[in-house]
Design an enzyme around this catalytic site. Structure first.
Site, mmCIF file in Angstrom:
data_model
loop_
_atom_site.group_PDB
_atom_site.id
_atom_site.type_symbol
_atom_site.label_atom_id
_atom_site.label_comp_id
_atom_site.label_asym_id
_atom_site.label_seq_id
_atom_site.Cartn_x
_atom_site.Cartn_y
_atom_site.Cartn_z
ATOM 1 N N GLY A 163 2.709 -1.212 4.321
ATOM 2 C CA GLY A 163 2.661 0.207 3.974
ATOM 3 C C GLY A 163 4.060 0.737 3.714
ATOM 4 O O GLY A 163 4.645 0.518 2.652
ATOM 5 N N GLY A 165 1.973 2.121 10.838
ATOM 6 C CA GLY A 165 2.880 3.260 10.720
ATOM 7 C C GLY A 165 3.544 3.661 12.033
ATOM 8 O O GLY A 165 4.159 4.713 12.128
ATOM 9 N N SER A 225 3.135 -2.204 10.342
ATOM 10 C CA SER A 225 4.576 -2.182 10.600
ATOM 11 C C SER A 225 5.291 -3.486 10.228
ATOM 12 O O SER A 225 6.239 -3.890 10.895
ATOM 13 C CB SER A 225 4.857 -1.808 12.058
ATOM 14 O OG SER A 225 4.384 -0.500 12.331
ATOM 15 N N LYS A 257 0.050 4.271 -0.302
ATOM 16 C CA LYS A 257 -0.614 5.457 0.285
ATOM 17 C C LYS A 257 -0.365 6.687 -0.591
ATOM 18 O O LYS A 257 -0.282 6.556 -1.818
ATOM 19 C CB LYS A 257 -0.161 5.649 1.737
ATOM 20 C CG LYS A 257 -0.361 4.368 2.557
ATOM 21 C CD LYS A 257 -0.266 4.549 4.041
ATOM 22 C CE LYS A 257 -0.438 3.192 4.713
ATOM 23 N NZ LYS A 257 -0.435 3.267 6.172
ATOM 24 N N GLU A 259 -5.462 -5.478 10.436
ATOM 25 C CA GLU A 259 -4.481 -4.420 10.669
ATOM 26 C C GLU A 259 -4.826 -3.692 11.965
ATOM 27 O O GLU A 259 -5.677 -2.779 11.956
ATOM 28 C CB GLU A 259 -4.505 -3.410 9.522
ATOM 29 C CG GLU A 259 -4.108 -3.991 8.189
ATOM 30 C CD GLU A 259 -3.607 -2.901 7.247
ATOM 31 O OE1 GLU A 259 -2.442 -2.965 6.853
ATOM 32 O OE2 GLU A 259 -4.381 -1.980 6.946
ATOM 33 N N HIS A 273 -9.792 0.558 4.740
ATOM 34 C CA HIS A 273 -8.518 0.786 5.437
ATOM 35 C C HIS A 273 -8.776 1.709 6.624
ATOM 36 O O HIS A 273 -9.587 2.632 6.541
ATOM 37 C CB HIS A 273 -7.501 1.412 4.475
ATOM 38 C CG HIS A 273 -6.128 1.485 5.060
ATOM 39 N ND1 HIS A 273 -5.777 2.454 5.978
ATOM 40 C CD2 HIS A 273 -5.045 0.691 4.913
ATOM 41 C CE1 HIS A 273 -4.526 2.238 6.357
ATOM 42 N NE2 HIS A 273 -4.055 1.184 5.719
ATOM 43 N N ASN A 280 0.858 -1.187 0.000
ATOM 44 C CA ASN A 280 0.000 0.000 0.000
ATOM 45 C C ASN A 280 0.895 1.238 0.000
ATOM 46 O O ASN A 280 1.502 1.567 1.018
ATOM 47 C CB ASN A 280 -0.893 -0.045 1.258
ATOM 48 C CG ASN A 280 -1.765 1.187 1.396
ATOM 49 O OD1 ASN A 280 -1.842 2.017 0.491
ATOM 50 N ND2 ASN A 280 -2.438 1.290 2.539
ATOM 51 N N GLU A 309 -7.263 4.130 7.835
ATOM 52 C CA GLU A 309 -7.115 5.579 7.586
ATOM 53 C C GLU A 309 -8.363 6.138 6.906
ATOM 54 O O GLU A 309 -8.762 7.277 7.161
ATOM 55 C CB GLU A 309 -5.849 5.834 6.743
ATOM 56 C CG GLU A 309 -4.592 5.662 7.590
ATOM 57 C CD GLU A 309 -3.350 5.225 6.832
ATOM 58 O OE1 GLU A 309 -3.313 5.331 5.590
ATOM 59 O OE2 GLU A 309 -2.406 4.744 7.499
HETATM 60 P P1 PGA Z 1 2.546 0.226 7.667
HETATM 61 O O1 PGA Z 1 1.086 0.391 7.003
HETATM 62 O O2 PGA Z 1 3.139 -1.023 7.103
HETATM 63 O O3 PGA Z 1 3.285 1.457 7.250
HETATM 64 O O4 PGA Z 1 2.327 0.142 9.141
HETATM 65 C C1 PGA Z 1 0.252 -0.700 6.787
HETATM 66 C C2 PGA Z 1 -1.040 -0.260 6.168
HETATM 67 O O5 PGA Z 1 -1.527 0.825 6.492
HETATM 68 O O6 PGA Z 1 -1.621 -0.970 5.325
#
Ligand code: PGA
Length: 246
Positions: free
Chosen positions: A229, A173, A208, A11, A167, A95, A9, A97
């Site tokens: 991500g 993140g 992460s 983003k 997740e 997601h 992803n 976010e």
């Molecule tokens: P991250 O994000 O690997 O940066 O923690 C994962 C995601 O939001 O899908």
């Protein structure tokens, strides 16, 4: 046997040049992770460029979100049909976010899931609890209700035909990854909720994921790959993670 799936992803990162460069590197290294499926989710404006590089290398491309509507006066939105038209075969729905920052409800997430499948896109349904919900012992209730909202709209079989990504919001993140045991416990519960049909559904862990923690996560019996991500923006690191799914 479930084939591993590694998803990146991106983003809201990158440029035309960096998206093409990343796609080029992944495509030229396809032989390194032949036993796994890969999908990347670039920003919508780069999907077409990335798809041109990747689809020929058997790497899939997807949208980071999708409208629940087929067409109409929805300024700024992108329909599932449009994603398909650009070369997508997957789409992320729900997601965290999107749920938190753009107030997507479980109901609208379910409608997006439906729109995706109606257009022959494989939805990756993202679910996960916040830190407070985990501390309050609500993890399983939250995830159960996020999945139940989609089952209510499209039925169990349709959900089993998609992909589910667990997740934990507190791990996205933050560098704080769920332990393999914590992740496995949730994945096993999700698989149970999906019933018999869920035995073939791919369940991804996200939050992460890095090459340093991926092996332990992917060795869990109900973790079939990852939704990555930050680490998916570095070709070398993402390729290492992809190989660890095998
Ligand atoms: P991250 O994000 O690997 O940066 O923690 C994962 C995601 O939001 O899908």
């Amino acid at each position: 046997m479930r084939k591993p799936l590694i998803a990146g992803n991106w983003k809201m990162h990158g440029s035309t040049a960096s998206a093409i460069e990343l796609a080029d590197t992944l495509g030229s290294c396809r032989h390194l992770f032949e036993g796994a499926d890969m999908v990347v989710f670039p920003p919508a404006v780069y999907i077409q460029h990335v798809a041109e590089q990747l689809v020929k290398n058997n790497i899939a491309v997807g949208g980071q979100t999708v409208s629940e509507h087929a067409k109409g006066a929805y300024t700024g939105e992108i329909s599932a049909g449009m994603l398909k038209d650009l070369g997508c075969s997957y789409v992320l729905v729900g997601h965290s976010e999107r749920r938190a920052l753009y107030v997507e409800t479980s109901q609208s997430v379910a409608e997006k899931f439906k729109a995706a499948q109606e257009n022959k896109l494989t939805p990756i349904l993202c679910v996960g609890e916040s830190l407070l919900e985990r501390q309050q012992d609500k993890t399983f209730a939250v995830i159960n209700s996020q999945i139940a909202a989609v089952i209510d709209l499209v039925g169990l079989e349709a959900v089993c035909n998609g992909v589910v990504a667990y997740e934990p919001v507190w791990a996205i993140g933050t560098g704080q990854v769920a332990s393999p045991e914590q992740a496995q416990e949730v994945h096993a519960t999700i698989r149970k909720q999906l019933g018999e049909g869920g035995s073939t559904t791919r369940l991804l862990y996200g939050g992460s994921v890095k090459s340093s923690n991926a092996a332990a996560l992917f060795s869990q019996p109900d973790i079939d790959g990852g939704l990555v991500g930050g680490a998916s923006l570095e070709a070398e690191e993402f390729l290492k993670i992809a190989q660890l799914t095998l």
